[in-house]
Design an enzyme around this catalytic site. Sequence first.
Site, short mmCIF file in Angstrom:
data_model
loop_
_atom_site.label_atom_id
_atom_site.label_comp_id
_atom_site.label_asym_id
_atom_site.label_seq_id
_atom_site.Cartn_x
_atom_site.Cartn_y
_atom_site.Cartn_z
N GLY A 14 -23.68 -47.24 -29.22
CA GLY A 14 -24.52 -47.26 -28.03
C GLY A 14 -25.40 -46.03 -27.91
N GLY A 69 -27.30 -45.14 -25.29
CA GLY A 69 -27.66 -44.85 -23.91
C GLY A 69 -27.44 -43.39 -23.59
N PHE A 70 -27.33 -43.08 -22.30
CA PHE A 70 -27.21 -41.68 -21.89
C PHE A 70 -25.96 -41.02 -22.47
CE2 PHE A 70 -29.95 -43.32 -18.43
CZ PHE A 70 -30.98 -42.39 -18.51
N GLY A 71 -24.83 -41.72 -22.41
CA GLY A 71 -23.59 -41.13 -22.90
C GLY A 71 -23.57 -40.94 -24.40
N VAL A 126 -22.79 -54.50 -33.25
CA VAL A 126 -21.39 -54.24 -33.57
C VAL A 126 -20.59 -55.49 -33.25
CG1 VAL A 126 -19.37 -52.83 -33.09
CG2 VAL A 126 -21.63 -51.77 -33.20
N GLU A 186 -35.21 -49.94 -4.89
CA GLU A 186 -36.44 -49.47 -5.52
C GLU A 186 -37.32 -50.62 -5.99
OE1 GLU A 186 -34.56 -45.20 -7.02
OE2 GLU A 186 -34.75 -46.85 -8.45
N ASP A 209 -20.65 -46.51 -18.34
CA ASP A 209 -20.43 -47.73 -17.56
C ASP A 209 -19.30 -48.61 -18.10
OD1 ASP A 209 -22.50 -46.86 -16.05
OD2 ASP A 209 -23.92 -48.42 -16.65
N ALA A 212 -26.02 -42.43 -14.60
CA ALA A 212 -26.32 -41.70 -15.82
C ALA A 212 -25.59 -40.36 -15.91
CB ALA A 212 -27.84 -41.50 -15.94
#
Length: 433
Positions: free
Chosen positions: A17, A19-21, A85, A176, A306, A323
């Site tokens: 992944g 993403g942010f992590g 994966v 938003e 997440d 995040a």
Amino acid sequence: MLLDRSERSFPRVIIIGGGFGGVEAARKLKDKEVEVLLIDRNNFHTFQPLMYQVATGTLAADAISFPIRKMFKSQVNFHFRMAEVLNINEQSKVVFTSVGEYDYDYLIIATGATSNFFGNKQVEKYALPMKSIKEALDIRSYVLQNLEEAVLRKNTMDRQRFLNFVVVGGGPTGVELSGAIAEIQLHMLKKDYPELSTHEMNVYLVEGTGKILGALSEKSSQDATRYLQELGVKVKLNTQVTGYDGNTITFSNGESIDTKTVIWGAGVMGQFPEGIPSEIIERGNRIATDGQCRVIGMQNVYAIGDVSAMITEQTPRGLPGVAPVAQQQGSFVAEHILKSINGETSTEFKYFDKGSMATVGRNRAVVDMGNFHMKGFLAWLTWMFVHLVSIFGFRNKLVTFINWTLKFFTKNSGIRLIINKYNRPAVETAKDV
């Protein structure tokens, strides 16, 4: 070149992944005595907090995306594979992917979340989620397609379904997004579609609980509700969705809205490959971890962001799916792995909450930092600054800043292009024929 286990000089850390992590974990391992392999189905990282601006035409998709390979071009111990994966085998310590299999010494699962429709297959079929760039572009195209369709309908009642836009979920994404669609109604509709009246278009925000922005303070929730109402958004609280057939969305209180556009932001659920024991899957399809982000019952396997459920006395529902949690966990796990390699012990992970914020259209935002609360223009500037400095890449920062500046002075979102027409599943009834 990726070497086999017997040929490597250093342990291999596989991160699933981008993403942010996952990105934060890989960055923290730079120049360390480990080999880093990041695997993702896309070759880019997405700045998800601004996804709604892609969906509403303020930003182009490449303004919030950054190539993963370019992000790590100076990190010599980093490798990347674009792949799906398929399975994790803990016994053999192998990750099976669509482009081959890779052994690991340490594994970090940072696969994030996808939309949760809570088992309602009808809603899942027709509603529009927004968890990826493609889905955001689908929303942008479909909103514009419905405006084009509305122009063709001469009968006011006939075209109303094309001009009713329903956003489900009162979290930051829903708030938003509904605010941004309302600004399209206020500032763009009459310019681009003179055949339509702004009074014909309606934007609804539907929330199942008694307040929007439930994770923020009561003051922020009240201010955001007022801002949305000032923009003309019809906020419906304590309202649960029971069905959506592609033409009409129905609610538990018996009400309904005729609409062609339902955007779903009401919930998320973890997503991860096969190989994780079902008995450690917690509420929201998240993987149970201990206080050091290790997957329960699995050796040298970690879950962050997440997809992770760190259940403690202090966090009985786990940590929030934002995040900063993923980034802090990514940094913690990287340091924990290095300590493990050196035979050192680590403390428990502690999340530091820097605050929460949400924007509600132009000049309107709410910010909570501890007991400190901001609203209005100053909060909006704070929101813009925090998001601008967080975007990867100088070009992306510059493009975003220019777009925001132009929109501020012109009140105009310029990217109103239908490049790839969105074709949603055919409606099973003949109601609109």
